[in-house]
Every structure is written in structure tokens, then in C-alpha cells.
Write a protein that holds these residues in place. Structure first.
Motif, PDB file in Angstrom:
ATOM      1  N   LEU A 116      46.018 -23.760  60.862  1.00 20.76           N
ATOM      2  CA  LEU A 116      45.239 -22.569  60.506  1.00 20.76           C
ATOM      3  C   LEU A 116      46.120 -21.333  60.336  1.00 20.76           C
ATOM      4  O   LEU A 116      45.663 -20.326  59.787  1.00 20.76           O
ATOM      5  CB  LEU A 116      44.182 -22.300  61.578  1.00 20.76           C
ATOM      6  CG  LEU A 116      43.069 -23.353  61.693  1.00 20.76           C
ATOM      7  CD1 LEU A 116      42.146 -23.026  62.858  1.00 20.76           C
ATOM      8  CD2 LEU A 116      42.277 -23.451  60.397  1.00 20.76           C
ATOM      9  N   ARG A 117      47.370 -21.396  60.795  1.00 23.95           N
ATOM     10  CA  ARG A 117      48.286 -20.273  60.597  1.00 23.95           C
ATOM     11  C   ARG A 117      48.918 -20.271  59.214  1.00 23.95           C
ATOM     12  O   ARG A 117      49.569 -19.289  58.835  1.00 23.95           O
ATOM     13  CB  ARG A 117      49.391 -20.316  61.664  1.00 23.95           C
ATOM     14  CG  ARG A 117      48.878 -20.021  63.071  1.00 23.95           C
ATOM     15  CD  ARG A 117      49.977 -20.154  64.102  1.00 23.95           C
ATOM     16  NE  ARG A 117      49.451 -20.069  65.459  1.00 23.95           N
ATOM     17  CZ  ARG A 117      50.163 -20.255  66.556  1.00 23.95           C
ATOM     18  NH1 ARG A 117      51.472 -20.523  66.451  1.00 23.95           N
ATOM     19  NH2 ARG A 117      49.601 -20.165  67.739  1.00 23.95           N
ATOM     20  N   ASN A 118      48.734 -21.354  58.489  1.00 22.46           N
ATOM     21  CA  ASN A 118      49.202 -21.392  57.100  1.00 22.46           C
ATOM     22  C   ASN A 118      48.382 -20.383  56.301  1.00 22.46           C
ATOM     23  O   ASN A 118      47.159 -20.496  56.215  1.00 22.46           O
ATOM     24  CB  ASN A 118      49.014 -22.804  56.542  1.00 22.46           C
ATOM     25  CG  ASN A 118      49.503 -22.933  55.111  1.00 22.46           C
ATOM     26  OD1 ASN A 118      49.505 -21.982  54.345  1.00 22.46           O
ATOM     27  ND2 ASN A 118      49.913 -24.138  54.748  1.00 22.46           N
ATOM     28  N   PRO A 119      49.009 -19.376  55.703  1.00 28.39           N
ATOM     29  CA  PRO A 119      48.242 -18.336  55.004  1.00 28.39           C
ATOM     30  C   PRO A 119      47.316 -18.882  53.927  1.00 28.39           C
ATOM     31  O   PRO A 119      46.191 -18.389  53.767  1.00 28.39           O
ATOM     32  CB  PRO A 119      49.337 -17.442  54.399  1.00 28.39           C
ATOM     33  CG  PRO A 119      50.526 -17.656  55.271  1.00 28.39           C
ATOM     34  CD  PRO A 119      50.458 -19.094  55.698  1.00 28.39           C
ATOM     35  N   ALA A 149      44.347 -20.370  55.816  1.00 31.24           N
ATOM     36  CA  ALA A 149      43.575 -19.333  56.502  1.00 31.24           C
ATOM     37  C   ALA A 149      42.784 -18.476  55.520  1.00 31.24           C
ATOM     38  O   ALA A 149      41.574 -18.261  55.695  1.00 31.24           O
ATOM     39  CB  ALA A 149      44.507 -18.462  57.336  1.00 31.24           C
ATOM     40  N   TYR A 150      43.449 -17.979  54.481  1.00 27.88           N
ATOM     41  CA  TYR A 150      42.763 -17.120  53.514  1.00 27.88           C
ATOM     42  C   TYR A 150      41.679 -17.894  52.762  1.00 27.88           C
ATOM     43  O   TYR A 150      40.600 -17.349  52.481  1.00 27.88           O
ATOM     44  CB  TYR A 150      43.762 -16.517  52.534  1.00 27.88           C
ATOM     45  CG  TYR A 150      44.500 -15.320  53.076  1.00 27.88           C
ATOM     46  CD1 TYR A 150      43.909 -14.061  53.029  1.00 27.88           C
ATOM     47  CD2 TYR A 150      45.768 -15.434  53.637  1.00 27.88           C
ATOM     48  CE1 TYR A 150      44.571 -12.946  53.531  1.00 27.88           C
ATOM     49  CE2 TYR A 150      46.425 -14.335  54.145  1.00 27.88           C
ATOM     50  CZ  TYR A 150      45.829 -13.093  54.093  1.00 27.88           C
ATOM     51  OH  TYR A 150      46.477 -11.991  54.600  1.00 27.88           O
ATOM     52  N   TRP A 166      42.123 -15.051  47.013  1.00 26.39           N
ATOM     53  CA  TRP A 166      42.496 -15.679  48.277  1.00 26.39           C
ATOM     54  C   TRP A 166      42.532 -17.198  48.169  1.00 26.39           C
ATOM     55  O   TRP A 166      43.126 -17.863  49.013  1.00 26.39           O
ATOM     56  CB  TRP A 166      41.518 -15.266  49.382  1.00 26.39           C
ATOM     57  CG  TRP A 166      41.669 -13.827  49.813  1.00 26.39           C
ATOM     58  CD1 TRP A 166      42.378 -12.862  49.174  1.00 26.39           C
ATOM     59  CD2 TRP A 166      41.094 -13.209  50.964  1.00 26.39           C
ATOM     60  NE1 TRP A 166      42.283 -11.662  49.851  1.00 26.39           N
ATOM     61  CE2 TRP A 166      41.493 -11.852  50.968  1.00 26.39           C
ATOM     62  CE3 TRP A 166      40.279 -13.649  51.985  1.00 26.39           C
ATOM     63  CZ2 TRP A 166      41.119 -10.955  51.951  1.00 26.39           C
ATOM     64  CZ3 TRP A 166      39.892 -12.755  52.974  1.00 26.39           C
ATOM     65  CH2 TRP A 166      40.305 -11.419  52.958  1.00 26.39           C
ATOM     66  N   LEU A 219      39.934 -20.482  53.882  1.00 20.90           N
ATOM     67  CA  LEU A 219      38.815 -20.708  54.788  1.00 20.90           C
ATOM     68  C   LEU A 219      37.985 -19.437  54.990  1.00 20.90           C
ATOM     69  O   LEU A 219      36.753 -19.489  55.027  1.00 20.90           O
ATOM     70  CB  LEU A 219      39.322 -21.227  56.139  1.00 20.90           C
ATOM     71  CG  LEU A 219      39.717 -22.694  56.192  1.00 20.90           C
ATOM     72  CD1 LEU A 219      40.409 -23.009  57.507  1.00 20.90           C
ATOM     73  CD2 LEU A 219      38.488 -23.597  56.018  1.00 20.90           C
ATOM     74  N   VAL A 220      38.672 -18.309  55.127  1.00 19.33           N
ATOM     75  CA  VAL A 220      37.951 -17.041  55.292  1.00 19.33           C
ATOM     76  C   VAL A 220      37.104 -16.746  54.063  1.00 19.33           C
ATOM     77  O   VAL A 220      35.935 -16.333  54.168  1.00 19.33           O
ATOM     78  CB  VAL A 220      38.934 -15.889  55.570  1.00 19.33           C
ATOM     79  CG1 VAL A 220      38.218 -14.540  55.505  1.00 19.33           C
ATOM     80  CG2 VAL A 220      39.585 -16.060  56.938  1.00 19.33           C
ATOM     81  N   SER A 264      45.726 -25.372  65.374  1.00 19.28           N
ATOM     82  CA  SER A 264      46.083 -23.954  65.349  1.00 19.28           C
ATOM     83  C   SER A 264      47.250 -23.694  64.400  1.00 19.28           C
ATOM     84  O   SER A 264      47.250 -22.706  63.651  1.00 19.28           O
ATOM     85  CB  SER A 264      46.439 -23.483  66.759  1.00 19.28           C
ATOM     86  OG  SER A 264      46.879 -22.150  66.760  1.00 19.28           O
TER      87      SER A 264
END
Length: 437
Positions: free
Chosen positions: A226-229, A232-233, A421, A235-236, A223
Motif C-alpha cells: 500500500l506504500r507503492n504510490p 495507494a493513489y 491518479w 485505491l484512493v 502495508s
């Protein structure tokens, strides 16, 4: 199963990855078994193909469980053996069931079971690769090189398995029943099972896991990563670049076999050509492309996919046929390349994730990435069914297929508008030591 250095790790991973790649052999039989044996239509075929990947979504959980739950002091080999056993049960059951007793529900259950086993094996193999990359050297460059070499070795073993599996699958479908193909693969899995259980994990010389943290702590570390921007960006973007593309695998399978009347050997050669391209891609990437900024390289692959889809529009409109290009040649070369282009992005993106990932979370994050890809491809498969139904394309009506492909190409280009991103350049995350040894 023993290498020259007395460590069976490479033979274990090589043989296991080869078998995972060889899964194209029975899956070639599945498509024809569903179409000809169970008389399913193209939307049902694509729904079954997509839904069978649902167990892949649970990869992060399988990875974390294998990290913290040991069996007699082992936490990788037992999971590989269990996954192989589940696959063997799945394929042997489909092979040995009398045809009147095989229904769509029955085969769906066994395909789900087989992919559940395959996902467990893939997670355990990836964890072994990640763990091996950490051992034996205090030099960061040496560790990176070791892990990269093993990753390339595993990738090539899977590609070789894919080439051979699809080549033999295309030939076998014409000469043997699909259930005979399932039986042959099931027996091959039995061999893998016994060779796997003959290896004890202590002989692999893996680094000891001193943390032995619980499942809750492993989830917490994932978790935090995954909070690393940047993570996260990225992966999205990567997941959405798959999810928003309505794939038409079932429709194209019916178009090629029913409308064009192509032999299964042609489809097998198409997949072989694609797997060979994957193998060549891994070599070219390691030698020429790995220094290119990830955003630029991944975006280029995305744009190339759209170009190939536009080429498919010309193909279904018979433009290439009028120019003297046989349908079989186009399907082998261009369709084979388009199918694997979807996977070309995985290699540079996995390298990017490895660079962004904080130390100690590599296995969990890579499993999360693979599950995100699996979920995205399932969504894209369902969207493909919706698109084909909306346009009016079916197993015996392909008039609207060019419009479906044009929409597909437009959806493929859309992620390029938010490609910012993806980081343009990154440096590997360094581990912070509290104290030196």
C-alpha cells in the motif's frame, strides 16, 4: 463435485460463486419484507441496506487469517464451510421466526451475520483463484492465462447465479411470502455446506505454502504494497469514486413500487437485465477492452454512469412516458444498467491492481480492495439518506427527486478531475528470484 480431471476445484468454485450470485433471490424478498411486513420508510430501508454491508469491510483481516491459520492442514475449505454455515443460520432464523417476533433490530443482526458469512466465503474463493494462478507452470504467460480463465469462469458463474436469482426472486415475491424465500435459500445453503465439507483440500492440488508467515508479517507485506504510490493513489481514487456519490436505492425502490406501482416482477427483470449486462461486459472486456489503458476505460465508465443518472432525471419528470416509453420498460433497461454500471469498474481495476501488486501479496491486496469498495458504498448509502432528507424526498413525497439525481450526477463527474491518479499504462510486477532452481 468432481471435474473431468478428477480435481473438484472448478465445481467447488463454480457452485460457490453461483450461490453467492443467487443471493439476489432472498434480498429481493428482504426489500419487500421490510417495506410491507415491518412497514419501514425509505430512509430506514436504505440505512439497513447499507449497514448490512459492514462485515464486508473486514475482508483483509479474514484473508490474512485464512492465510496463516490452518484447520487440520486445510486453510480454505474450512473457511468456505464456516461462511456458508453462518449464512444458512442467518436466513433460516429469519425464515422460521414468527412474524410478531421479528423486529428491525432482529433482522438487522441476522442480515449482518449472513453478510459476515458471505464475506468469508468470497475471501476464501478469491484466495483459491489467486493460488491456482501460481501453480503448475514456469511460464509467466501461461500462469496469467490460467488465472484469467478461472477468474472469468468464477465471474460468469456468479453472473448466472445473479440472473437466475433475481429472475426467480421477482416471480416468487408475488406468489410466496418473503420468509418462504428465505427458507428456500437457507436450504440451498445447507446443500452447499455438505458438498463443501465433502471435499478435502488436498484434492485441489494447490501449491504448498512454504512461507507460512504469521499474521504480523502478512500485515507488514500488505502495508508495504500500500506504500507503492501507484497502488495507494489508485485505491484512493477508486474508493472516493464510490464514496462521494449519494446513492438513492431505498428512495428509488419506494418511487418505483409505491409511486409508479410497478410489480416486483418488473424489478426482478431489471436486476436480471443488469446481471446479463455484467456477463456480457466480462466477455467484451476479455475480448476487446483489456488492452485499453485502465485510466481511459475506468473514466469512460464513470462518465457513462453520470449520463445514465441524467437520463433518470428525464424519467422522473415523465419525459419518456410522454414520448410513449412505458415506465416498466425504462426501469428494466436503464435502471438495470445503471445499477450494475457501478460494478463495471471493478473488473478493469482489479486487473490493474493485479498488475501493480508485488508477488505474494495478491490475496491480501484484493481483499483490501473489496473492503474499500464495501466501506465506500456504505458511506455513499448514508450520504444518499442525508441528501434525500435535505431535499425533502420521502416515501410519499418525490417532488425533489429530480434535484437529488442532478446532485448525484454532479458528484459522479467529480472524480474525473483527479483521474490522473490512475496509471495510464502499467506492466505486471515481476517476481525477483534470489536463486534459480
Amino acid at each position: 463435485m468432481v471435474s473431468s480431471a478428477g480435481n473438484p476445484l472448478r465445481p467447488l468454485l463454480g457452485f460457490g460463486s453461483f450461490i453467492q450470485g443467487f443471493r439476489g433471490f432472498p434480498w429481493m424478498g428482504v426489500n419487500f419484507f421490510l417495506k410491507d411486513g415491518l412497514n419501514v420508510d425509505s430512509p430506514t430501508l436504505q440505512l439497513l441496506q447499507s449497514s448490512a454491508n459492514l462485515p464486508m469491510v473486514g475482508k483483509p483481516f479474514y484473508g490474512i487469517v485464512s492465510d496463516v491459520i490452518y484447520f487440520r492442514g486445510q486453510h480454505r475449505i474450512p473457511y468456505i464451510a464456516t461462511g456458508v454455515f453462518l449464512q444458512a443460520v442467518s436466513w433460516l432464523a429469519i425464515a422460521l421466526l414468527p412474524l410478531p417476533n421479528v423486529s428491525i433490530i432482529t433482522i438487522s443482526i441476522f442480515l449482518l451475520l449472513g453478510n459476515f458469512g458471505a464475506s468469508i466465503v468470497e475471501v476464501a474463493n478469491d484466495a483459491l483463484v489467486a493460488e491456482t494462478g501460481k501453480q503448475g507452470s514456469s511460464s509467466k504467460n501461461s500462469q496469467s492465462s490460467s488465472m484469467g480463465e478461472l477468474q472469468s469462469f468464477v465471474w460468469m458463474a456468479a453472473s448466472i447465479g445473479g440472473v437466475l436469482g433475481n429472475l426467480l426472486g421477482g416471480i416468487a415475491v408475488e406468489r410466496f411470502s418473503a420468509q418462504a424465500m428465505f427458507l428456500a435459500f437457507g436450504l440451498l445453503l445447507i446443500i452447499q455446506f455438505f458438498t463443501t465439507v465433502s471435499v478435502h483440500e488436498n484434492s485441489l492440488n494447490l501449491p504448498t505454502n512454504s512461507s507460512n508467515s504469521g499474521i504480523r508479517k502478512q500485515f507488514k507485506e500488505l502495508s508495504l504494497a500500500l506504500r507503492n504510490p501507484k497502488i495507494a493513489y489508485s485505491l484512493v481514487w477508486f474508493a472516493s469514486s464510490y464514496a462521494i456519490i449519494p446513492v438513492l436505492t431505498g428512495t428509488m425502490f419506494f418511487y418505483q413500487t409505491e409511486h409508479l406501482g410497478l410489480d416486483s416482477s418488473v424489478l426482478g427483470l431489471s436486476k436480471v437485465f443488469g446481471q446479463a449486462a455484467m456477463l456480457l461486459w466480462s466477455i467484451i472486456y476479455n475480448k476487446r477492452l483489456k488492452l485499453i489503458p485502465p485510466r481511459k476505460l475506468i473514466s469512460a465508465v464513470q462518465a457513462t454512469m453520470a449520463v445514465f443518472m441524467l437520463s433518470d432525471v428525464l424519467f422522473v419528470k415523465e419525459i419518456y412516458r410522454n414520448l410513449g416509453v412505458p415506465d416498466s420498460v425504462y426501469v428494466v433497461v436503464f435502471s438495470g444498467l445503471l445499477e450494475v454500471l457501478f460494478q463495471f469498474k471493478v473488473l478493469p481495476f482489479s486487473v490493474l491492481m493485479a498488475q501493480l501488486c508485488p508477488p505474494g501479496c495478491e490475496g491480501s491486496l484484493m481483499a483490501f480492495l473489496m473492503s474499500a469498495i464495501a466501506l465506500s458504498t456504505i458511506v455513499s448509502g448514508y450520504l444518499g439518506v442525508v441528501l434525500a432528507s435535505y431535499v425533502g424526498v420521502s416515501g410519499d413525497n418525490f417532488e425533489g427527486l429530480p434535484y437529488c439525481i442532478l446532485i448525484q450526477a454532479a458528484c459522479t463527474l467529480m472524480p474525473l478531475f483527479w483521474s490522473s491518479w490512475i496509471p495510464s499504462d502499467v506492466k505486471p510486477q515481476k517476481k525477483k528470484h534470489k536463486k534459480d532452481n
